[in-house]
Each structure stands twice: as C-alpha cells, then as structure tokens.
Design a protein around this motif. Structure first.
Motif, mmCIF file in Angstrom:
data_model
loop_
_atom_site.group_PDB
_atom_site.id
_atom_site.type_symbol
_atom_site.label_atom_id
_atom_site.label_comp_id
_atom_site.label_asym_id
_atom_site.label_seq_id
_atom_site.Cartn_x
_atom_site.Cartn_y
_atom_site.Cartn_z
ATOM 1 N N ASP A 33 -9.938 -16.559 16.449
ATOM 2 C CA ASP A 33 -9.031 -16.578 17.607
ATOM 3 C C ASP A 33 -8.909 -17.982 18.189
ATOM 4 O O ASP A 33 -9.102 -18.199 19.382
ATOM 5 N N TYR A 34 -8.580 -18.920 17.346
ATOM 6 C CA TYR A 34 -8.476 -20.329 17.738
ATOM 7 C C TYR A 34 -6.994 -20.692 17.842
ATOM 8 O O TYR A 34 -6.231 -20.520 16.896
ATOM 9 N N LYS A 35 -6.587 -21.177 18.999
ATOM 10 C CA LYS A 35 -5.185 -21.532 19.228
ATOM 11 C C LYS A 35 -4.965 -23.004 18.871
ATOM 12 O O LYS A 35 -5.643 -23.888 19.390
ATOM 13 N N ASP A 82 6.102 -23.379 18.080
ATOM 14 C CA ASP A 82 5.255 -22.682 19.048
ATOM 15 C C ASP A 82 3.789 -22.948 18.747
ATOM 16 O O ASP A 82 3.439 -23.523 17.719
ATOM 17 N N ASP A 83 2.950 -22.468 19.666
ATOM 18 C CA ASP A 83 1.516 -22.505 19.403
ATOM 19 C C ASP A 83 1.188 -21.521 18.288
ATOM 20 O O ASP A 83 1.866 -20.509 18.125
ATOM 21 N N LYS A 132 -6.311 -16.299 13.660
ATOM 22 C CA LYS A 132 -7.142 -15.134 13.964
ATOM 23 C C LYS A 132 -8.500 -15.227 13.303
ATOM 24 O O LYS A 132 -9.501 -14.775 13.851
ATOM 25 N N GLU A 190 -1.606 -15.294 13.368
ATOM 26 C CA GLU A 190 -0.809 -14.265 14.044
ATOM 27 C C GLU A 190 0.651 -14.623 13.886
ATOM 28 O O GLU A 190 1.077 -15.726 14.219
ATOM 29 N N LEU A 245 -1.838 -19.168 16.450
ATOM 30 C CA LEU A 245 -3.145 -18.563 16.660
ATOM 31 C C LEU A 245 -3.780 -18.269 15.300
ATOM 32 O O LEU A 245 -3.241 -17.481 14.521
ATOM 33 N N ASN A 282 -0.247 -27.898 12.835
ATOM 34 C CA ASN A 282 0.787 -26.999 13.336
ATOM 35 C C ASN A 282 2.071 -27.793 13.548
ATOM 36 O O ASN A 282 2.195 -28.535 14.508
ATOM 37 N N LYS A 332 -2.271 -25.814 19.146
ATOM 38 C CA LYS A 332 -1.053 -26.137 19.876
ATOM 39 C C LYS A 332 -0.074 -26.888 18.972
ATOM 40 O O LYS A 332 -0.449 -27.432 17.943
#
Length: 184
Positions: free
Chosen positions: A144-146, A81-82, A86, A173, A84, A77, A148
């Motif tokens: 649904d793994y965030k 921003d973070d 999905k 997302e 997500l 990433n 960072k």
C-alpha cells in the motif's frame, strides 16, 4: 535431561520456519534505501508501458555470492495521477511478499554447505561482511505504497535462483476496482 536438550534444539530449528508467518516477529519493514550500490552490475532491463516505467538491475554480491542474487527495481510514475502499489509478489525471493511468504531461511541453510562456516575466525569475518552486504536486500516488499506523479520508488530484493533471472509481480491499483499486475 537428553529430552530437554532435544526439545530446545527442535524449538530453535523450527522457530525460523514458523516465524515467517507472524507479522510481529521476523519482519524487516520496508524503507527506501538511499545509498548507492557499489556492487558489480550483471544485467539491466527496462519495462515502460502505460506511464509506468520499471528498471530492473541485477548485481553480483562480493561476499554473499553463494547465497543469492541482488536485484534493484526502480519504479517511476509517469501517469497523470498518483499510483498505489498494493504489493509485490514473488516466487522465490528472500523478501517477504504480499502473501506473507518468505524464503529467507533458505539463505542460512545454503551457507552450511561451505567449509568457511566451520572455521571459527574465518566464519566470523566473512559472515559479518556477508551480513552487512545482504541487509539492504532482505527488507520486506512495500505494501500500500503511494507513488506520486513524477516520483520514483526503489525496491531492493534478493533472488534465490542462482542460474536464472527472476521476475517480480507488481500489483497496482487500477481504474474501476481492477488490479494491474506487471510481471517483470
């Protein structure tokens, strides 16, 4: 008595086909694999766009080479921003994807074509080594793994097409309730 044995045989044969739908049975929940992969690397490709970097590595199994192809996806990433994740969708992988489909039963069916499966001690020895080698690549895909900012996510997958490089569809997302789909 024959009918009872036939019924039991049908139940054992059909159980894996029905089990791929249930969430409480036949699930290998995702957990990040931290060990180094010692398999021979066959292919490498990188996707880098809009701050999302995905590196795809394809390896070759030492013992399970007739059953599937191992892949490693490293998602970084680099956005502000973070991020997500999905879910992950796939066409023909052994891992359970976001639509809860899995082709893992085909791995076991493929194994029946080879003579080693019918020789007792050879099957036990190579079957155990094959199972140990495949286990990290058979986990379910994350949902649904965030991720960072600045972090990476490592996903291992087992593709079942032996003669082609396979892609996964990563569903992130996005802004304004739209999903970003990356097929890589």
């Amino acid at each position: 008595m024959k009918k009872i044995f036939i019924l039991i045989a049908v139940l054992f044969i059909s159980a894996p086909a029905f089990a791929s739908i249930d969430t409480w049975f036949n699930t290998n929940p995702y957990k990040q694999y931290d060990k180094a992969i010692t398999l021979q690397k066959m292919y490498n490709d990188v996707y880098d766009k809009d701050g999302i970097k995905i590196e795809k590595n394809m390896f070759k199994f030492e013992y399970s080479y007739k059953e599937g192809v191992p892949y490693e996806y490293i998602i970084t990433n680099n956005t502000d921003d973070d991020l997500l994740l999905k879910g992950v969708d796939s066409d023909y992988h052994a891992n359970k994807n976001i639509t809860r489909k899995s082709h893992w039963t085909r791995v076991n069916v493929r194994n029946l074509k080879y003579w080693q499966t019918y020789v007792p001690f050879i099957d036990d020895y190579y079957g155990l080594k094959s199972t140990i080698e495949q286990n990290p690549f058979l986990l379910d895909f994350p949902k649904d793994y965030k991720i960072k900012k600045g972090e990476t996510l490592r996903i291992l997958a087992m593709g079942l097409r032996m003669n082609a490089i396979q892609n996964l569809t990563f569903i992130f997302e996005g802004n304004a309730a739209t999903d970003i789909k990356i097929n890589f």
